[in-house]
Design a protein around this motif. Sequence first.
Motif, PDB file in Angstrom:
ATOM      1  N   LEU A   1     -12.041   9.592 -29.883  1.00 31.39           N
ATOM      2  CA  LEU A   1     -12.069   9.172 -28.486  1.00 31.39           C
ATOM      3  C   LEU A   1     -13.423   8.569 -28.151  1.00 31.39           C
ATOM      4  O   LEU A   1     -14.442   8.919 -28.751  1.00 31.39           O
ATOM      5  N   SER A   2     -13.436   7.677 -27.181  1.00 34.32           N
ATOM      6  CA  SER A   2     -14.698   7.106 -26.715  1.00 34.32           C
ATOM      7  C   SER A   2     -15.458   8.154 -25.899  1.00 34.32           C
ATOM      8  O   SER A   2     -14.952   9.251 -25.628  1.00 34.32           O
ATOM      9  N   ASP A   3     -16.656   7.808 -25.500  1.00 32.77           N
ATOM     10  CA  ASP A   3     -17.468   8.726 -24.699  1.00 32.77           C
ATOM     11  C   ASP A   3     -16.806   9.067 -23.366  1.00 32.77           C
ATOM     12  O   ASP A   3     -17.067  10.130 -22.784  1.00 32.77           O
ATOM     13  N   ASN A   4     -15.949   8.160 -22.872  1.00 32.07           N
ATOM     14  CA  ASN A   4     -15.271   8.445 -21.597  1.00 32.07           C
ATOM     15  C   ASN A   4     -13.880   9.048 -21.809  1.00 32.07           C
ATOM     16  O   ASN A   4     -13.057   9.068 -20.893  1.00 32.07           O
ATOM     17  N   LEU A   5     -13.637   9.546 -23.050  1.00 33.58           N
ATOM     18  CA  LEU A   5     -12.424  10.303 -23.390  1.00 33.58           C
ATOM     19  C   LEU A   5     -11.174   9.430 -23.468  1.00 33.58           C
ATOM     20  O   LEU A   5     -10.057   9.905 -23.219  1.00 33.58           O
ATOM     21  N   GLY A   6     -11.344   8.170 -23.826  1.00 35.60           N
ATOM     22  CA  GLY A   6     -10.200   7.281 -23.933  1.00 35.60           C
ATOM     23  C   GLY A   6     -10.111   6.587 -25.280  1.00 35.60           C
ATOM     24  O   GLY A   6     -11.043   6.621 -26.087  1.00 35.60           O
ATOM     25  N   THR A   7      -8.984   5.961 -25.520  1.00 34.77           N
ATOM     26  CA  THR A   7      -8.769   5.121 -26.693  1.00 34.77           C
ATOM     27  C   THR A   7      -7.692   4.107 -26.348  1.00 34.77           C
ATOM     28  O   THR A   7      -6.793   4.388 -25.543  1.00 34.77           O
TER      29      THR A   7
ATOM     30  N   GLY B   1      -0.799   8.531 -24.965  1.00 28.95           N
ATOM     31  CA  GLY B   1      -2.046   7.785 -24.827  1.00 28.95           C
ATOM     32  C   GLY B   1      -3.126   8.603 -24.161  1.00 28.95           C
ATOM     33  O   GLY B   1      -2.858   9.657 -23.563  1.00 28.95           O
ATOM     34  N   PHE B   2      -4.357   8.115 -24.255  1.00 35.96           N
ATOM     35  CA  PHE B   2      -5.515   8.753 -23.627  1.00 35.96           C
ATOM     36  C   PHE B   2      -6.271   7.671 -22.870  1.00 35.96           C
ATOM     37  O   PHE B   2      -6.845   6.759 -23.480  1.00 35.96           O
ATOM     38  N   SER B   3      -6.288   7.785 -21.549  1.00 31.73           N
ATOM     39  CA  SER B   3      -6.811   6.689 -20.738  1.00 31.73           C
ATOM     40  C   SER B   3      -8.329   6.637 -20.704  1.00 31.73           C
ATOM     41  O   SER B   3      -8.919   5.554 -20.601  1.00 31.73           O
ATOM     42  N   GLY B   4      -8.979   7.798 -20.750  1.00 35.98           N
ATOM     43  CA  GLY B   4     -10.398   7.844 -20.452  1.00 35.98           C
ATOM     44  C   GLY B   4     -10.620   7.688 -18.960  1.00 35.98           C
ATOM     45  O   GLY B   4      -9.669   7.506 -18.177  1.00 35.98           O
ATOM     46  N   SER B   5     -11.867   7.772 -18.532  1.00 37.81           N
ATOM     47  CA  SER B   5     -12.179   7.720 -17.101  1.00 37.81           C
ATOM     48  C   SER B   5     -12.153   6.300 -16.539  1.00 37.81           C
ATOM     49  O   SER B   5     -12.114   6.111 -15.332  1.00 37.81           O
ATOM     50  N   ASP B   6     -12.145   5.308 -17.415  1.00 35.85           N
ATOM     51  CA  ASP B   6     -12.200   3.905 -16.974  1.00 35.85           C
ATOM     52  C   ASP B   6     -10.806   3.291 -16.998  1.00 35.85           C
ATOM     53  O   ASP B   6     -10.559   2.275 -17.650  1.00 35.85           O
TER      54      ASP B   6
ATOM     55  N   PHE C   1      -3.245  15.120 -16.002  1.00 30.87           N
ATOM     56  CA  PHE C   1      -4.678  15.245 -15.784  1.00 30.87           C
ATOM     57  C   PHE C   1      -5.207  16.585 -16.284  1.00 30.87           C
ATOM     58  O   PHE C   1      -4.613  17.643 -16.032  1.00 30.87           O
ATOM     59  N   ALA C   2      -6.340  16.511 -17.002  1.00 32.22           N
ATOM     60  CA  ALA C   2      -6.951  17.701 -17.581  1.00 32.22           C
ATOM     61  C   ALA C   2      -8.463  17.557 -17.544  1.00 32.22           C
ATOM     62  O   ALA C   2      -8.998  16.459 -17.353  1.00 32.22           O
ATOM     63  N   SER C   3      -9.152  18.667 -17.755  1.00 35.02           N
ATOM     64  CA  SER C   3     -10.610  18.640 -17.781  1.00 35.02           C
ATOM     65  C   SER C   3     -11.088  17.974 -19.073  1.00 35.02           C
ATOM     66  O   SER C   3     -10.337  17.910 -20.060  1.00 35.02           O
ATOM     67  N   PRO C   4     -12.316  17.482 -19.118  1.00 35.32           N
ATOM     68  CA  PRO C   4     -12.850  16.882 -20.351  1.00 35.32           C
ATOM     69  C   PRO C   4     -12.743  17.805 -21.562  1.00 35.32           C
ATOM     70  O   PRO C   4     -12.367  17.354 -22.646  1.00 35.32           O
ATOM     71  N   ASP C   5     -13.060  19.077 -21.387  1.00 34.44           N
ATOM     72  CA  ASP C   5     -12.981  20.015 -22.516  1.00 34.44           C
ATOM     73  C   ASP C   5     -11.539  20.183 -22.997  1.00 34.44           C
ATOM     74  O   ASP C   5     -11.288  20.284 -24.209  1.00 34.44           O
ATOM     75  N   GLU C   6     -10.602  20.237 -22.069  1.00 33.93           N
ATOM     76  CA  GLU C   6      -9.198  20.377 -22.451  1.00 33.93           C
ATOM     77  C   GLU C   6      -8.715  19.142 -23.207  1.00 33.93           C
ATOM     78  O   GLU C   6      -7.962  19.255 -24.184  1.00 33.93           O
ATOM     79  N   ILE C   7      -9.141  17.967 -22.766  1.00 36.42           N
ATOM     80  CA  ILE C   7      -8.744  16.731 -23.443  1.00 36.42           C
ATOM     81  C   ILE C   7      -9.310  16.683 -24.851  1.00 36.42           C
ATOM     82  O   ILE C   7      -8.607  16.345 -25.814  1.00 36.42           O
ATOM     83  N   LYS C   8     -10.583  17.040 -24.994  1.00 36.02           N
ATOM     84  CA  LYS C   8     -11.210  17.044 -26.316  1.00 36.02           C
ATOM     85  C   LYS C   8     -10.509  18.020 -27.249  1.00 36.02           C
ATOM     86  O   LYS C   8     -10.239  17.710 -28.420  1.00 36.02           O
ATOM     87  N   MET C   9     -10.207  19.205 -26.752  1.00 35.77           N
ATOM     88  CA  MET C   9      -9.553  20.220 -27.573  1.00 35.77           C
ATOM     89  C   MET C   9      -8.161  19.757 -27.997  1.00 35.77           C
ATOM     90  O   MET C   9      -7.763  19.916 -29.158  1.00 35.77           O
ATOM     91  N   PHE C  10      -7.435  19.180 -27.053  1.00 33.60           N
ATOM     92  CA  PHE C  10      -6.085  18.707 -27.378  1.00 33.60           C
ATOM     93  C   PHE C  10      -6.148  17.584 -28.403  1.00 33.60           C
ATOM     94  O   PHE C  10      -5.378  17.573 -29.377  1.00 33.60           O
TER      95      PHE C  10
END
Length: 218
Positions: free
Chosen positions: A145-151, A62-67, A126-135
Motif C-alpha cells: 500500500l502507498s503511504d496514504n493506504l491506497g493502491t 480495492g483500497f482507496s487510500g485517503s486521496d 471504512f476502517a482505521s489506518p491500523d485496521e487497514i494495514k492489518m487486513f
Amino acid sequence: MKKNIVLFVLFVLPIVAYLFFASGVNSFTTLPVITSKIADFGNWKSLNGKKVSLDKKITVLGFSGSDILNSRGNYFNLNEKIYKRYHGFEDLQFVVVCPLGTEKEAQKVVDALSPFTDVSGWHFIFASPDEIKMFYNQLHLKGKLSDNLGTSNVYIVDKQRNLRGRKGVTKDKKDEYKEGYDTFHPSELSNEMLDDFKIILYEYRAALKKNHNATKQL
C-alpha cells in the motif's frame, strides 16, 4: 493448385486465426489461489451504515487510500470495463476499503457514477489506518500500500475468501504471477482482469450445473 489455396483461405485460415487469438488470453483452466482463507472484514460500516462481508460473495476488492478523489478515474475505468458488464449477478460485489474520515469523498465518487450506473453493487467501507494495514498484510501480497493506504490495484476474492490470481506457467512456457489488476490502465482491465474474471464465473456456473441447482445469480 489455385483451388487448394482458395479452400485453405476459406476454411483452414479462419480456424488457425481463431486458435491463435484464443491462445492470447489467460491459458489457465482454473485461476490459482494466491492467498487462501483471508480474514473477513471487521465490523466496518459502509456508506449506508450496513456491514459488508466477503462470505459467499465473489468480491472485487480495492483500497482507496485517503486521496480518493484524485483516484476517481480508476473507479470509472473499473466501472466501465468490469462492473457494468457483470453487476447484475447477485453473488458479486465491488468493495473498496477506505480510511475513516473519507466518507464524503467516497460519496462523491458514488454520486458521480450513479447517473449512468446502478451503484447497488458498489460498497465503500471504512476502517482505521491500523485496521487497514492489518487486513492488507494478511493478504500476503508482493505489492504494498502507498503511504496514504491506497493502491490502484484491485483483487479477486472468491466465495470461500480465497484471493485468486495467476501463479504458474503459461502455454508459451513463461512464468506468470499476477495478484492484482491495475485500474489505472483500462487495457489491463479489458484483457487480463476480464479474462481471469470469466474463469471465476465459469467455475461457479460449472459447479452449480453439476449440483443441478443453477440459478440466475451466476
